[in-house]
Design a protein around this motif. Structure first.
Motif, PDB file in Angstrom:
ATOM      1  N   THR A  21       0.814  -1.216   0.000  1.00  5.67           N
ATOM      2  CA  THR A  21       0.000   0.000   0.000  1.00  5.67           C
ATOM      3  C   THR A  21       0.846   1.264   0.000  1.00  5.67           C
ATOM      4  N   THR A  22       2.172   1.119  -0.146  1.00  3.70           N
ATOM      5  CA  THR A  22       3.063   2.266  -0.297  1.00  3.70           C
ATOM      6  C   THR A  22       4.013   1.996  -1.453  1.00  3.70           C
ATOM      7  N   ILE A  23       4.578   3.049  -2.008  1.00  5.74           N
ATOM      8  CA  ILE A  23       5.534   2.886  -3.103  1.00  5.74           C
ATOM      9  C   ILE A  23       6.775   2.151  -2.615  1.00  5.74           C
ATOM     10  N   GLU A  24       7.148   2.353  -1.374  1.00 10.35           N
ATOM     11  CA  GLU A  24       8.295   1.639  -0.814  1.00 10.35           C
ATOM     12  C   GLU A  24       8.059   0.136  -0.815  1.00 10.35           C
TER      13      GLU A  24
ATOM     14  N   LEU B 266      -0.668  -1.578  -6.733  1.00  6.35           N
ATOM     15  CA  LEU B 266      -0.610  -0.927  -5.428  1.00  6.35           C
ATOM     16  C   LEU B 266      -2.019  -0.940  -4.858  1.00  6.35           C
TER      17      LEU B 266
ATOM     18  N   ASN C 171      -4.773   5.960   2.137  1.00  2.41           N
ATOM     19  CA  ASN C 171      -3.493   6.150   1.423  1.00  2.41           C
ATOM     20  C   ASN C 171      -3.640   6.894   0.097  1.00  2.41           C
TER      21      ASN C 171
ATOM     22  N   GLU D 261      -2.949   9.927  -0.749  1.00  2.00           N
ATOM     23  CA  GLU D 261      -1.790  10.730  -1.122  1.00  2.00           C
ATOM     24  C   GLU D 261      -0.694   9.870  -1.732  1.00  2.00           C
ATOM     25  N   GLU D 262      -0.547   8.643  -1.244  1.00  2.00           N
ATOM     26  CA  GLU D 262       0.437   7.726  -1.821  1.00  2.00           C
ATOM     27  C   GLU D 262       0.041   7.344  -3.243  1.00  2.00           C
TER      28      GLU D 262
ATOM     29  N   LYS E 178      -1.593   9.116  -5.339  1.00  2.00           N
ATOM     30  CA  LYS E 178      -1.379  10.269  -6.214  1.00  2.00           C
ATOM     31  C   LYS E 178       0.066  10.377  -6.690  1.00  2.00           C
ATOM     32  N   ARG E 179       1.001   9.776  -5.949  1.00  2.00           N
ATOM     33  CA  ARG E 179       2.423   9.865  -6.291  1.00  2.00           C
ATOM     34  C   ARG E 179       2.814   8.902  -7.414  1.00  2.00           C
TER      35      ARG E 179
END
Length: 445
Positions: free
Chosen positions: A99-102, A123, A129, A131-132, A134-135
């Motif tokens: 659930t994060t780019i990391e 993802l 999440n 905002e994540e 959107k990245r």
């Protein structure tokens, strides 16, 4: 590195023609006609066999990280190439959840070292999440996965304002698992009252009902129309849902698309008596009438893609007592193509249409760069199949880490002979060959 595949039937873009194909390095250099090998070329005599683009499976669960007692990217990608699947898109309900780019990049790093097939990942969207999401850039991953009904790993997104914000704030494909949670909970309570903890597996399609599917998918589609989002509805399982999709425009122009899975095309609720928990999936395998309607919608182009929802669990997990304790999902990537080829032999689907739904259409839908076709200059992701080879699925020939298959005991009359990934022969006549050759998928921008 040059390989010449001789005298095969090339199946591509609605045409079957006999001829040769030349691989140079990672790509297809020439297609059709007679190609004279040079000294040092590898030559594969393929007379009577069919050469297809490698299958692109847009929905798998390979369980890594965190659930590697069930499967790994390495183990399941081996099974995939043995089944002619050369590209997969993996789902986010791992541990930890993607659930994060990391976390996403951690998966890419694992696949870069261990995957025999090409790969990308989804993802996962959550209630918090945005905002994540959107990245994400277009080439960050395959898309965003939303669980609009709970399933393995429970990534349920149930905040309607959040869902609408996600739909409004991404250009990526939003892939949705659509089942209405309130309906499922109400149905489960009813059958618990009736049976206690010993709910028969045959009640699964009544608990995760056709109504639950339709309520959720119709709501998601209405929201996609309202917001202009690019929505792809995973694993259609009911007749009524097929009415929500259109076939009057080309796939490349569709904003709302749909997938159907092999198990919903093969099994029906009559099979719970013999297969039991081994065909317990979410959404559930439903009636023969639902299956017939899915076939109709697939063939008239309302449903765009055939995939697997490959989701292995251990044999011990599948044999637990108590309906609610048994996880949903099963392994399929090693047998999805042969299962559909079997249907082609029976006249259910043309092999050209099968290639459209399993190879070309995923490439169109996700705008995958240079894959999904037999085209000069494209990556040499190829599968050579024998349409006249009888064999039986058994534990001895399974490559899934979980060690079982809902197709065990099934006799097929079609077989994957060889699979190429990026020009490399990675599977040949029962054996996975060499080191992992998978690459990270890139997308047209």
């Amino acid at each position: 590195m040059r390989t010449v595949i001789k005298n095969t039937y090339l199946v591509n873009e609605g045409v079957i023609q006999q001829g040769d194909l030349l691989i140079e390095g990672e790509r297809i250099a020439r297609i059709g006609g007679t190609i004279t090998p040079k000294e040092g070329d590898t030559v594969i005599e393929a007379e009577g066999k069919y050469l297809l683009p490698g299958v692109i499976d847009d929905q798998v669960h390979f369980r890594e990280p965190g659930l590697t007692h069930k499967a790994t990217i390495g183990s399941e990608s081996r099974a995939a190439v043995a089944g002619g699947v050369t590209t997969f898109f993996e789902q986010p309900n791992t541990v930890p959840q993607t659930t994060t780019i990391e976390r996403l990049e951690e998966k890419f790093a694992i696949a870069a070292k261990t995957s025999y097939a090409n790969y990308s990942f989804f993802l996962g969207g959550t209630n918090d999440n945005l905002e994540e999401l959107k990245r994400l850039s277009r080439n960050a991953c395959a898309g965003i996965k939303l669980f609009l009904g709970s399933s393995t790993g429970n990534m349920l997104v149930d905040d309607e304002a959040v869902i609408e914000n996600i739909f409004r704030n991404t250009d990526l494909v939003i892939a949705a698992h659509c089942e209405d949670e309130q309906t499922i909970r109400r149905n489960l309570a009813h059958y618990k009252e009736r049976y206690g903890e010993d709910i028969p597996i045959a009640m699964h399609p009544l608990i995760r009902s056709a109504e639950a599917c339709y309520l959720s998918s119709s709501k998601a589609i209405a929201l996609a129309k309202k917001t202009g989002a690019r929505l792809h509805v995973f694993h259609l399982s009911t007749a009524r849902e097929t009415e929500l999709f259109r076939n009057d425009i080309p796939l490349k122009d569709k904003k709302i698309t749909a997938e159907v899975c092999v198990h919903h095309l093969w099994f029906s609720d009559a099979d719970y008596a013999s297969k039991g928990a081994f065909i317990k999936w979410n959404p559930a395998v439903k009636t023969a009438e639902d299956r017939a309607a899915l076939w109709t919608a697939l063939l008239d182009d309302r449903l765009d893609v055939i995939a697997t929802d490959h989701a292995p669990h251990t044999l011990q997990e599948k044999q637990q007592q108590g309906y609610t304790n048994i996880p949903s999902g099963g392994p399929l990537v090693q047998h999805s193509l042969v299962a559909m080829l079997e249907q082609a032999k029976k006249g259910k689907i043309a092999i050209k249409t099968l290639v459209q739904k399993m190879c070309h259409n995923p490439a169109i839908l996700f705008e995958i760069k240079d894959r999904g076709y037999l085209r000069e200059g494209y990556y040499a992701d190829l599968v050579l199949v024998d349409m006249d080879a009888t064999w039986q699925v058994s534990k001895a020939n399974l490559l899934y880490k979980c060690g079982w298959s809902p197709f065990e005991g099934q006799t097929f009359s079609t077989q994957v002979v060889s699979t190429f990934v990026n020009g490399h022969l990675v599977y040949d006549r029962g054996t996975v060959i060499g080191d992992p050759q998978g690459k990270r998928i890139t997308f047209n921008q």
